[in-house]
Write a protein that holds these residues in place. Sequence first.
Motif, PDB file in Angstrom:
ATOM      1  N   ARG A 249      -0.320  -6.085   0.440  1.00 10.09           N
ATOM      2  CA  ARG A 249      -0.541  -6.151   1.887  1.00 10.09           C
ATOM      3  C   ARG A 249      -1.722  -7.076   2.208  1.00 10.09           C
ATOM      4  N   LYS A 250      -1.587  -7.731   3.343  1.00 12.26           N
ATOM      5  CA  LYS A 250      -2.609  -8.684   3.760  1.00 12.26           C
ATOM      6  C   LYS A 250      -3.375  -8.150   4.962  1.00 12.26           C
ATOM      7  N   LEU A 251      -4.666  -8.405   4.965  1.00 15.84           N
ATOM      8  CA  LEU A 251      -5.497  -8.021   6.107  1.00 15.84           C
ATOM      9  C   LEU A 251      -5.263  -8.986   7.257  1.00 15.84           C
ATOM     10  N   SER A 252      -5.317  -8.447   8.476  1.00 15.45           N
ATOM     11  CA  SER A 252      -5.043  -9.267   9.653  1.00 15.45           C
ATOM     12  C   SER A 252      -6.232 -10.119  10.082  1.00 15.45           C
TER      13      SER A 252
ATOM     14  N   TYR B  75      -8.495  -2.232   5.818  1.00 18.02           N
ATOM     15  CA  TYR B  75      -7.093  -2.231   6.265  1.00 18.02           C
ATOM     16  C   TYR B  75      -6.901  -1.176   7.356  1.00 18.02           C
ATOM     17  N   THR B  76      -7.471   0.003   7.160  1.00 13.71           N
ATOM     18  CA  THR B  76      -7.378   1.077   8.156  1.00 13.71           C
ATOM     19  C   THR B  76      -8.085   0.690   9.445  1.00 13.71           C
TER      20      THR B  76
ATOM     21  N   LEU C 107      -8.625  -2.201  10.674  1.00 13.84           N
ATOM     22  CA  LEU C 107      -7.943  -3.288  11.378  1.00 13.84           C
ATOM     23  C   LEU C 107      -6.556  -2.880  11.878  1.00 13.84           C
ATOM     24  N   LYS C 108      -5.913  -1.948  11.174  1.00 12.22           N
ATOM     25  CA  LYS C 108      -4.546  -1.560  11.502  1.00 12.22           C
ATOM     26  C   LYS C 108      -4.469  -0.504  12.598  1.00 12.22           C
ATOM     27  N   GLU C 109      -5.268   0.550  12.469  1.00 10.36           N
ATOM     28  CA  GLU C 109      -5.204   1.655  13.414  1.00 10.36           C
ATOM     29  C   GLU C 109      -5.943   1.317  14.711  1.00 10.36           C
ATOM     30  N   GLU C 110      -5.617   2.059  15.760  1.00 14.12           N
ATOM     31  CA  GLU C 110      -6.234   1.814  17.068  1.00 14.12           C
ATOM     32  C   GLU C 110      -7.503   2.634  17.258  1.00 14.12           C
TER      33      GLU C 110
ATOM     34  N   GLU D  83      -1.304   6.302   3.002  1.00 14.27           N
ATOM     35  CA  GLU D  83      -1.508   6.101   4.430  1.00 14.27           C
ATOM     36  C   GLU D  83      -2.744   6.846   4.924  1.00 14.27           C
TER      37      GLU D  83
ATOM     38  N   CYS E 265      -9.166   7.558   4.073  1.00 19.84           N
ATOM     39  CA  CYS E 265      -8.348   6.504   3.467  1.00 19.84           C
ATOM     40  C   CYS E 265      -8.140   6.796   1.976  1.00 19.84           C
TER      41      CYS E 265
END
Length: 424
Positions: A35-38, A144-145, A147-150, A212, A264
């Motif tokens: 997986r790649k970081l945004s 990752y968490t 950047l991914k979660e709101e 997750e 995490c």
Amino acid sequence: MKQLIARAHKFWNMCRQKQKIREEITRNRRECESRKLSANPMVSIIMLNRNGKQHLERLMSSMEKEKFYSNFEIIMVDNASSDDSAAYMKGLKDKFDITVIQNTENKSFSEANNDGAAVARGEYLLFLNNDTQVTEGWLDALLYTALKEENVGAAGAKLVYPKVPDHCLNAGKSYTIQHRGIAFRGIKRNGTYFVQPYNMGNGDKNLRADSEPEKRACVTAAVMLVSKKAFDSVGGFDERYQYGYEDVDLCLKLYKAGFHNYYCPGALVFHYEFGTQEKDDNQQVKDRRLQNMRVFQEKWQTYLQQRILDDKIHNRRIFTETGLVAAIVPEKFEQPEEAEGDIGYHKIKTSLEKAGCTVKFPKGFKKNKPYEIGYDVDVLISLADGYDFSMLKSVKTNLIKIPWLEEKEMTWERLLEIIEQSCI
């Protein structure tokens, strides 16, 4: 012979646990690669240290050896160490982007980490105990968490015990879980009811191959990632604490401000727990913990009681891992042996248990003596006409008391309605 067998069995179990961890680290590495970081934000890793050179050597060796997210700086806040900690860290500047803050006094955890955060250049702050040892992809999973979660507040790691010597406090927990997040439970402490934080999963041998992120009320600052913006918005660490509850307090401030805190599982870190406190004087530790408890109670006791009750009613499992506990007082409460024939008692008990509620039967009633119910009870339902609620002892301050003298048909829905009315 029996002792030899027991030792062999213990050694075998420890080896199996260690192998499980190796397998999990391998899974984490594969997930990190897939997986790649945004984004690529800078992370400021803030470490507090006092005479901890041996811990720093272990930690920095793991940071040099393991592969993980590389856009970070290290800020070590040194609290007047008399060993060569500061010199050791400065000697690593050719390998890492390191800033060393050398205090002339032993500042508190809160104050020293706030000092580190004040000079941080990163968009994210990563508070890291010096008595930790990182593994592959640990920082990637946290970021990752974030950047991914709101609306992420704090993100914490899966902490695991290393090999624990037999003479230590946590002997027998080698290569088991130390922390899966922080929840709360009510206990009696220093003669009063106290909502105490605790590490979820502590001592659990089941590492669980989960990846997750999961929502939590709080996570420990042994390994905690938080955006600098969020950290500053709630005022950072409360400096009234002295090495206790600072991280829990910060997470609660973030949660109350509308952020979500996460555990995490893909960020696996070994933590040599109490490595920085084991040499403290016993009385000094006791006094410090008592003061921390007073500050924490004053700020959060009422709020936490409300959140825990709400969690139990709606089965959210964020602030607590347990469900609603009800105690039912039978009509002839001074003759508890006759409760078996109380139809009203059994109807209510059956209805609540079907809905997942734990039902207790209070015992030990004596005339003109206080009623001992227990701090675990959330709702007390009385079917007895002569039951005096003012005689209650050792109960939580937000215990919901329901006199139920006429209507004996209580459903789960009706109980929730009464509880919500009581809370209002």
